[in-house]
Design an enzyme around this catalytic site. Sequence first.
Site, PDB file in Angstrom:
ATOM      1  N   GLU A 180      51.572  30.365  31.435  1.00  7.57           N
ATOM      2  CA  GLU A 180      50.756  29.805  32.107  1.00  7.57           C
ATOM      3  C   GLU A 180      50.969  28.352  32.028  1.00  7.57           C
ATOM      4  O   GLU A 180      50.983  27.389  32.811  1.00  7.57           O
ATOM      5  CB  GLU A 180      49.182  30.066  32.220  1.00  7.57           C
ATOM      6  CG  GLU A 180      48.870  31.365  32.952  1.00  7.57           C
ATOM      7  CD  GLU A 180      49.497  32.736  32.392  1.00  7.57           C
ATOM      8  OE1 GLU A 180      49.773  33.744  32.797  1.00  7.57           O
ATOM      9  OE2 GLU A 180      49.576  32.629  31.114  1.00  7.57           O
ATOM     10  N   HIS A 210      39.774  39.195  33.360  1.00  4.62           N
ATOM     11  CA  HIS A 210      40.587  39.339  34.820  1.00  4.62           C
ATOM     12  C   HIS A 210      39.701  39.216  36.033  1.00  4.62           C
ATOM     13  O   HIS A 210      40.263  39.284  37.061  1.00  4.62           O
ATOM     14  CB  HIS A 210      41.504  40.246  34.811  1.00  4.62           C
ATOM     15  CG  HIS A 210      42.571  40.391  33.709  1.00  4.62           C
ATOM     16  ND1 HIS A 210      42.211  41.008  32.676  1.00  4.62           N
ATOM     17  CD2 HIS A 210      44.010  40.079  33.770  1.00  4.62           C
ATOM     18  CE1 HIS A 210      43.156  40.888  31.773  1.00  4.62           C
ATOM     19  NE2 HIS A 210      44.578  40.470  32.578  1.00  4.62           N
TER      20      HIS A 210
END
Length: 336
Positions: free
Chosen positions: A70, A139
């Site tokens: 990321e 998540h």
Amino acid sequence: MAIMNIREAINRTLHAEMERDSNIIVLGEDVVGGAGTAGGQEAIGGIWGTTGGLYAKFGAGRVIDTPISESAIIGAAAGAALAGKRPVAELMFADFIGVSLDQLWNQMAKFRYMFGGKTKCPAVVRMIYGAGMNAAAQHSQSVYALLTAMPGLKVVLPATPADAKGLLTEALRGDDPVMFMEHKTLYGVKGEVPDGEYRQRFGEARVVREGGDVTIVACGRMVGFAEKTCDKLAAEGIGADLLDLRTTSPLDEEAILDSVEETGRLVIVDESPPRCSLAADIAAIVASKAFTSLKAPPAMVTGPHSPIPYARELERAWVPSPQKIEDAVRHVLAFR
């Protein structure tokens, strides 16, 4: 107007804007679809199905599958934006912003300010957030409050297909970094979407319901939950002003304050823990700027200050619900 769901609205908007502007590129993990999967590279179209067809139409130079990093994705997007491109970077889960905070917080958000307006950073970071699919603590988080607290970033949360199109178009044509938050449980929500070119300006809340008894402020998935509460209360003659924020930075303070000045009561629904949250921020704004209009203390409906559980029953208990919103409304109405 066409009827489509939020997933389709996002996909079609990406297609249309990439056709319009050759500087728009898309990058992220599996945005092509995953080379080697059954059916070819675009068998998936990303794990959320929002980038299907882009690779076949625009090619590998504009639709880029990245490594699982990321920090690299957001760093590349920041550099590409400075170099004249308009990158759309996808974070598969918003929870992963932690490893790219320097690129977001110290770089993208500050480029225009630190360089005296001589440069711009027209990057859109699409990130999938929220609970409701049993994706567990790492998540399922709603990180919009964290991002809203960073000056220089615009934070967008569409709750309808029309807003998905209008807000994404606005994001892709602007010159500032935009955090485009897509709730994972809303992709299948259907609704009317304006044909042709359609842009929705940032900082303009949507009036979902009108009523004079209480103001309810919500965003993202919580808008639909609040609508259910409003419908139930309306059957009893209780009228609620329901505002869908659409964006938290910029925030439509005027719409919130105007409504509270009429109703005198406020309930904020926020899918995140209560400490230093969006709900706490809005409650503070109203308390400081519309205190004399209040007939009751502002009520906050949030998740508890804990990680999000994996177990279905526990996750359901963690997330703000229509019943919890109703309870909060009845609580503020009890003050006379």
